[in-house]
Design a protein around this motif. Structure first.
Motif, PDB file in Angstrom:
ATOM      1  N   ARG A  16       1.595   6.647 145.489  1.00 60.47           N
ATOM      2  CA  ARG A  16       1.194   6.237 146.822  1.00 60.47           C
ATOM      3  C   ARG A  16       2.182   5.222 147.351  1.00 60.47           C
ATOM      4  O   ARG A  16       2.663   4.358 146.618  1.00 60.47           O
ATOM      5  CB  ARG A  16      -0.203   5.619 146.808  1.00 60.47           C
ATOM      6  N   GLY A  20       0.768   7.039 152.415  1.00 54.46           N
ATOM      7  CA  GLY A  20       1.065   8.349 151.867  1.00 54.46           C
ATOM      8  C   GLY A  20       0.523   8.513 150.461  1.00 54.46           C
ATOM      9  O   GLY A  20       0.546   7.580 149.664  1.00 54.46           O
ATOM     10  N   LEU A  22       0.598  11.224 147.022  1.00 58.40           N
ATOM     11  CA  LEU A  22       1.259  12.360 146.391  1.00 58.40           C
ATOM     12  C   LEU A  22       0.533  12.727 145.106  1.00 58.40           C
ATOM     13  O   LEU A  22       0.150  11.867 144.328  1.00 58.40           O
ATOM     14  CB  LEU A  22       2.720  12.003 146.063  1.00 58.40           C
ATOM     15  N   LEU A  36       9.502  14.953 145.895  1.00 55.87           N
ATOM     16  CA  LEU A  36       8.320  14.733 146.712  1.00 55.87           C
ATOM     17  C   LEU A  36       8.002  13.244 146.865  1.00 55.87           C
ATOM     18  O   LEU A  36       7.563  12.791 147.911  1.00 55.87           O
ATOM     19  CB  LEU A  36       7.125  15.478 146.106  1.00 55.87           C
ATOM     20  N   HIS A  37       8.207  12.481 145.783  1.00 52.32           N
ATOM     21  CA  HIS A  37       7.957  11.046 145.857  1.00 52.32           C
ATOM     22  C   HIS A  37       8.851  10.401 146.915  1.00 52.32           C
ATOM     23  O   HIS A  37       8.424   9.527 147.666  1.00 52.32           O
ATOM     24  CB  HIS A  37       8.194  10.403 144.492  1.00 52.32           C
ATOM     25  N   CYS A  39       9.796  11.633 149.607  1.00 51.89           N
ATOM     26  CA  CYS A  39       9.318  11.966 150.945  1.00 51.89           C
ATOM     27  C   CYS A  39       8.176  11.078 151.405  1.00 51.89           C
ATOM     28  O   CYS A  39       7.764  11.143 152.568  1.00 51.89           O
ATOM     29  CB  CYS A  39       8.877  13.426 150.986  1.00 51.89           C
ATOM     30  N   LEU A  40       7.634  10.243 150.522  1.00 52.76           N
ATOM     31  CA  LEU A  40       6.610   9.296 150.955  1.00 52.76           C
ATOM     32  C   LEU A  40       7.177   8.296 151.954  1.00 52.76           C
ATOM     33  O   LEU A  40       6.434   7.600 152.630  1.00 52.76           O
ATOM     34  CB  LEU A  40       6.019   8.554 149.746  1.00 52.76           C
ATOM     35  N   LEU A  51       8.939  17.767 156.653  1.00 50.99           N
ATOM     36  CA  LEU A  51       8.246  18.312 155.486  1.00 50.99           C
ATOM     37  C   LEU A  51       8.441  19.821 155.381  1.00 50.99           C
ATOM     38  O   LEU A  51       8.464  20.368 154.272  1.00 50.99           O
ATOM     39  CB  LEU A  51       6.763  17.964 155.529  1.00 50.99           C
ATOM     40  N   PHE A  68       1.528  21.006 143.951  1.00 49.14           N
ATOM     41  CA  PHE A  68       1.729  19.668 144.495  1.00 49.14           C
ATOM     42  C   PHE A  68       0.965  19.530 145.800  1.00 49.14           C
ATOM     43  O   PHE A  68       0.608  20.514 146.446  1.00 49.14           O
ATOM     44  CB  PHE A  68       3.219  19.372 144.723  1.00 49.14           C
ATOM     45  N   LEU A  70       1.102  16.591 149.193  1.00 50.72           N
ATOM     46  CA  LEU A  70       1.682  15.387 149.774  1.00 50.72           C
ATOM     47  C   LEU A  70       1.032  15.163 151.124  1.00 50.72           C
ATOM     48  O   LEU A  70       1.053  16.039 151.981  1.00 50.72           O
ATOM     49  CB  LEU A  70       3.201  15.560 149.933  1.00 50.72           C
ATOM     50  N   TRP A  83       1.354  21.187 150.843  1.00 52.35           N
ATOM     51  CA  TRP A  83       0.876  21.451 149.498  1.00 52.35           C
ATOM     52  C   TRP A  83       1.169  22.885 149.066  1.00 52.35           C
ATOM     53  O   TRP A  83       1.473  23.752 149.886  1.00 52.35           O
ATOM     54  CB  TRP A  83      -0.620  21.162 149.374  1.00 52.35           C
ATOM     55  N   THR A 139       3.874   5.361 140.398  1.00 52.62           N
ATOM     56  CA  THR A 139       3.326   6.610 139.907  1.00 52.62           C
ATOM     57  C   THR A 139       2.469   6.365 138.683  1.00 52.62           C
ATOM     58  O   THR A 139       2.711   5.458 137.903  1.00 52.62           O
ATOM     59  CB  THR A 139       4.445   7.604 139.529  1.00 52.62           C
TER      60      THR A 139
END
Length: 316
Positions: A16, A20, A22, A36-37, A39-40, A51, A68, A70, A83, A139
């Motif tokens: 988080r 956001g 994930l 993906l992390h 992209c937070l 996205l 996944f 997000l 997702w 994480t």
């Protein structure tokens, strides 16, 4: 503002940052987790376009049926969700629906409500004790995550003007990277495009994983299969860095990296299979004695289980 994040036990990864959230179930793809992390950090009204481009790149990384989800906060009370697989988001118990795109499903204008769940199946009616996290950024492992909001989600930080969206190997997208031109990504209303850019690591040592993932050593770190339960992490003196381990050769808390000024040292935490190090030109690995700090130099290689990591120390 998110109030708390309740993480269900499991081998997935939950992260988080701000508004956001994930969730990733990809034990064989740390690059997917890293991508993906990153992209937070997306913000602004063009998040859906960014996205959509991210999903195209993720599809090349998410081999073996990875899942996944997000979800990003874009403005007061709404969000954008991306997702694939079994990580479909649900708001206040109602599954979110979206449009199929290459690499996943995308939904815009998501009403965040008071409770947001991502993960397989339905949200657990009661989270087991001891798995609630107040994640500001980071994480943790988990089978699913429920993000509770103290109130309506706040507006995201004002976006900074950006000419393009791009990602290289440092972000975990692979050597080819991706780009979306500003003309293609800018909304017709003239609003600025959402963007992502990596945080500067010019003066900070980093760990570069053999799959391209990069971790900044801006504090002490504990690395392993499930390092969040180690005392250094639970006491707040270190950050957990989970490493995907499909061969079961890593210990839960395998090794630690400690900082003293500019010096960074590697310490084996009594791992079952040992922690090894080798210089840039070395042809053999040296196993560390548990509990004894080993100072690292630029270019040193670390071997944890089957994971090879290179230590990089920027020059003054």
């Amino acid at each position: 503002m998110p109030d708390r994040c309740e993480v269900l036990p499991g081998d997935a990864v939950v992260a988080r940052r701000g508004g956001g959230l994930l969730w990733v179930d990809a034990p064989g793809s740390p690059a997917l987790v890293s991508a993906l992390h990153a992209c937070l950090g997306v913000s602004g009204p063009g998040a859906d376009r960014v996205l959509a481009a991210v999903a195209g790149e993720v599809s090349s990384l998410a081999s073996g049926g990875a899942s996944f989800a997000l979800v990003l906060t874009t403005d007061a009370g709404t969000g954008v969700a991306l997702w694939a697989g079994k990580g479909q988001p649900a708001v206040d118990g109602v599954p979110v629906s979206g449009s199929s795109i290459e690499g996943g499903t995308l939904a815009t204008g998501v009403s965040l409500g008071q409770s947001l769940y991502v993960g397989p199946g339905q949200s657990a009616p009661r989270t087991p004790p001891g798995v609630s996290y107040d994640l500001v950024e980071g994480t943790v492992p988990g089978g699913g995550a429920t993000l509770h909001l103290a109130g309506a989600a706040p507006a995201a930080a004002a976006p900074v003007a950006a000419q393009s969206f791009s990602a290289g190997t440092d972000s975990g997208f692979g050597s080819g990277g991706a780009s979306v031109s500003a003309a293609a990504a800018r909304p017709e209303s003239g609003e600025q495009t959402a963007f992502w850019r990596p945080e500067s690591t010019d003066a900070t040592p980093i760990l570069r994983f053999d799959d391209g993932m990069v971790v900044t050593i801006d504090e002490d770190l504990v690395l392993g299969r499930r390092p969040d339960n180690h005392e250094m992490v639970s006491s707040g003196s270190a950050r957990a860095v989970p490493i995907a381990d499909t061969q079961n050769v890593l210990s839960s808390a395998h090794a630690a990296l400690t900082r003293s000024g500019r010096e960074v040292s590697l310490v084996d935490l009594g791992s079952l299979n040992g922690t090894h190090v080798a210089g840039p030109e070395a042809t053999e690995w040296t196993q560390l004695e548990p509990g004894v700090a080993h100072p690292l130099s630029d270019g040193d290689r670390l071997l944890l289980g089957w994971t090879v990591i290179t230590f990089e120390q920027p020059q003054d």
